[in-house]
Design an enzyme around this catalytic site. Structure first.
Site, short mmCIF file in Angstrom:
data_model
loop_
_atom_site.label_atom_id
_atom_site.label_comp_id
_atom_site.label_asym_id
_atom_site.label_seq_id
_atom_site.Cartn_x
_atom_site.Cartn_y
_atom_site.Cartn_z
N LEU A 64 0.82 -1.22 0.00
CA LEU A 64 0.00 0.00 0.00
C LEU A 64 0.85 1.26 0.00
CD1 LEU A 64 -2.95 -1.05 2.34
CD2 LEU A 64 -2.94 -0.88 -0.15
N ARG A 65 2.17 1.10 0.23
CA ARG A 65 3.18 2.16 0.01
C ARG A 65 3.14 3.32 1.01
NH1 ARG A 65 6.93 0.43 -2.42
NH2 ARG A 65 7.32 1.84 -4.14
N ASN A 95 7.46 -2.90 3.77
CA ASN A 95 8.57 -2.16 3.15
C ASN A 95 8.15 -0.74 2.79
OD1 ASN A 95 6.88 -3.34 1.18
ND2 ASN A 95 8.48 -3.30 -0.37
N HIS A 180 10.43 -14.29 1.45
CA HIS A 180 10.71 -13.86 0.08
C HIS A 180 12.05 -14.52 -0.25
CE1 HIS A 180 11.23 -10.65 -3.15
NE2 HIS A 180 12.44 -11.13 -3.01
N ASP A 306 0.26 -9.44 -5.26
CA ASP A 306 1.53 -8.73 -5.03
C ASP A 306 1.44 -7.30 -5.60
OD1 ASP A 306 4.07 -8.01 -4.30
OD2 ASP A 306 5.10 -9.57 -5.45
N GLY A 325 7.63 -4.89 -10.43
CA GLY A 325 6.28 -5.00 -9.90
C GLY A 325 5.15 -4.54 -10.79
ZN ZN Z 1 8.58 -10.24 -2.89
ZN ZN Z 2 5.57 -8.10 -2.69
#
Ligand code: ZN
Ligand code: ZN
Length: 424
Positions: A64-65, A95, A180, A306, A325
């Site tokens: 969602l940043r 992240n 990951h 993702d 992405g």
């Molecule tokens: Zn990833």
């Molecule tokens: Zn991801």
């Protein structure tokens, strides 16, 4: 009494083994259950003839940043994008900037999600402080703040000892660690899968083993700790086999896949379209086939978008400069239909299970992913045969990094109920 009755729909609820045309009853913000209620009179009726009526879809892997990258997405725009895609619940990755590594950061996500008033948002906490891989984050505080799982995501934990302690520590709270799987020594500066295509295009590749080496380590650590491991975006045939064997051996592991890794191979990069630049990268047909088999036999439990919104000015650079992405909340459902239902790999109830009940169980989301009486009245209505053309410009997401502009797909969410409130 505020009674809502959804009639004539094909009700699919894998949590209760339901797949039949029936009524769904909602009272206020709670589900009253599935089936006829001759003694009740609804104050409102929704005709779902020709539609699938299922628990609100859950996307357990979303970026969602916010905070830090509001030019890409905010919690408000991301949750609107989710609702447009028929998704009523998302889990968001840590992240952000600063990283989601403490209780206040998790609480901030809940606050903004509540303010937006759209999809439910469950934060995923960082495993280590600032996602630096050195020192465990405040796992207990994050759990108190409502974090449902832990990962450093695209800063994968290089230290096996830290990963081991993360699994042990999260086990005390019965939370999964999300893996990951990437050995970044083997993927430095790479933009795609390493193989004949990367050779042909003259681009630096990521070998399948970069994923499998770390996955093998983490499965072994899950085995010795008894901790819960969830494998993010599985992309190689070897990974599917490692997870399958670990499950057979009783390791507490679950896994997810994205539709992109089912619909495309590394050949998609031939057009040098940065929107196909993913991490993990699109692999080979043999990997695609193995992933589909893993989805069919239950090795892979969940399907995810993702969702990785990236502002246009960042994404249009050269392929090797462009971030990884795809923005994906509004296309998750039709792409899963295209990859899995249309070719006959999964029946509808099996697809719905991987988008509702399975992710709810992986993240221990009580009262989500089900139409059981007494749970939140989050329901998705799907028109399974509706053909439509993807228009990236019409996305509710702030970002446009999506390679599917103009593609015709079949199947779309025609609306959702969020806590009993209709959103179309
Ligand atoms: Zn990833
Ligand atoms: Zn991801």
């Amino acid at each position: 009494m505020n009674l809502l009755r959804v009639i004539h729909g094909r009700v699919i609820d894998p949590s209760q083994g339901i797949d039949r045309v029936d009524d769904v009853w909602i009272e206020g913000d709670k589900l009253l259950g599935v089936g006829p209620r001759p003694n009740l009179i609804a104050s409102k009726t929704i005709d779902a003839t020709g539609l699938i009526v299922c628990p609100g879809l859950i996307d357990m892997h979303v970026h969602l940043r916010e905070p830090g990258f509001e030019e890409d997405e905010t919690i408000a725009t991301g949750t609107l994008s989710a609702v447009r895609g028929g998704i009523t619940t998302v889990a968001c990755m840590p992240n952000t900037e600063p990283a989601l590594d403490n209780q206040a950061a998790a609480e901030f996500v809940y606050l903004l999600a509540e303010r937006a008033g759209l999809a439910n948002v469950f934060p995923i906490g960082a495993v280590t402080k600032k996602r630096e891989g050195k020192e465990l984050a405040e796992i207990g505080g994050l759990v108190d703040g409502g974090a449902v799982a832990f990962t450093d995501h695209d800063a994968p934990i290089a230290s096996a000892d830290i990963m081991r302690r993360a699994l042990e520590y999260c086990l005390m709270f019965d939370k999964p660690v999300l893996c990951h799987a990437e050995d970044q020594d083997l993927t430095r500066n790479a933009v795609m899968h390493e193989g004949s295509e990367s050779m042909r295009l003259g681009l630096r590749g990521m070998p399948a083993s970069a994923e499998e080496i770390v996955l093998y380590r983490d499965l072994e650590l899950a085995k010795i700790t008894g901790g819960r491991l969830h494998v993010l975006h599985v992309s190689t045939a070897g990974s599917v086999e490692l997870i399958r064997r670990a499950k057979q051996a009783g390791v507490r592991v679950t896994a997810e896949a994205t539709p992109y890794h089912l619909l495309h191979t590394d050949r998609a990069l031939r057009g040098f379209d940065a929107n196909f630049k993913l991490n993990p990268p699109l692999r080979t047909q043999a990997d695609v086939d193995a992933l589909i088999l893993g989805i069919k036999d239950g090795t892979i439990d969940a399907l995810v978008s993702d969702h990785t919104p990236i502002a246009t000015e960042k994404k249009v650079r050269e392929l090797d400069q462009s971030p990884f992405g795809i923005v994906g909340l509004e296309t998750l459902l039709p792409l899963c239909i295209k990859a899995l239902v249309e070719p006959g790999h999964l029946a509808w109830p099996e697809l719905i299970r991987k988008l509702t009940w399975n992710p709810a169980r992986i993240l221990s989301l009580e009262g989500f992913g089900t139409l059981q009486a007494g749970t939140n009245a989050d329901v998705t209505l799907i028109d399974p045969n509706k053909p439509w053309t993807i228009d990236v410009e019409a996305f509710a997401s702030k970002s446009r990094n999506c390679p599917y502009q103009g593609m015709t797909v079949k199947g779309r969410a025609s609306g959702v109920l969020l806590g009993g409130v209709v959103h179309e």
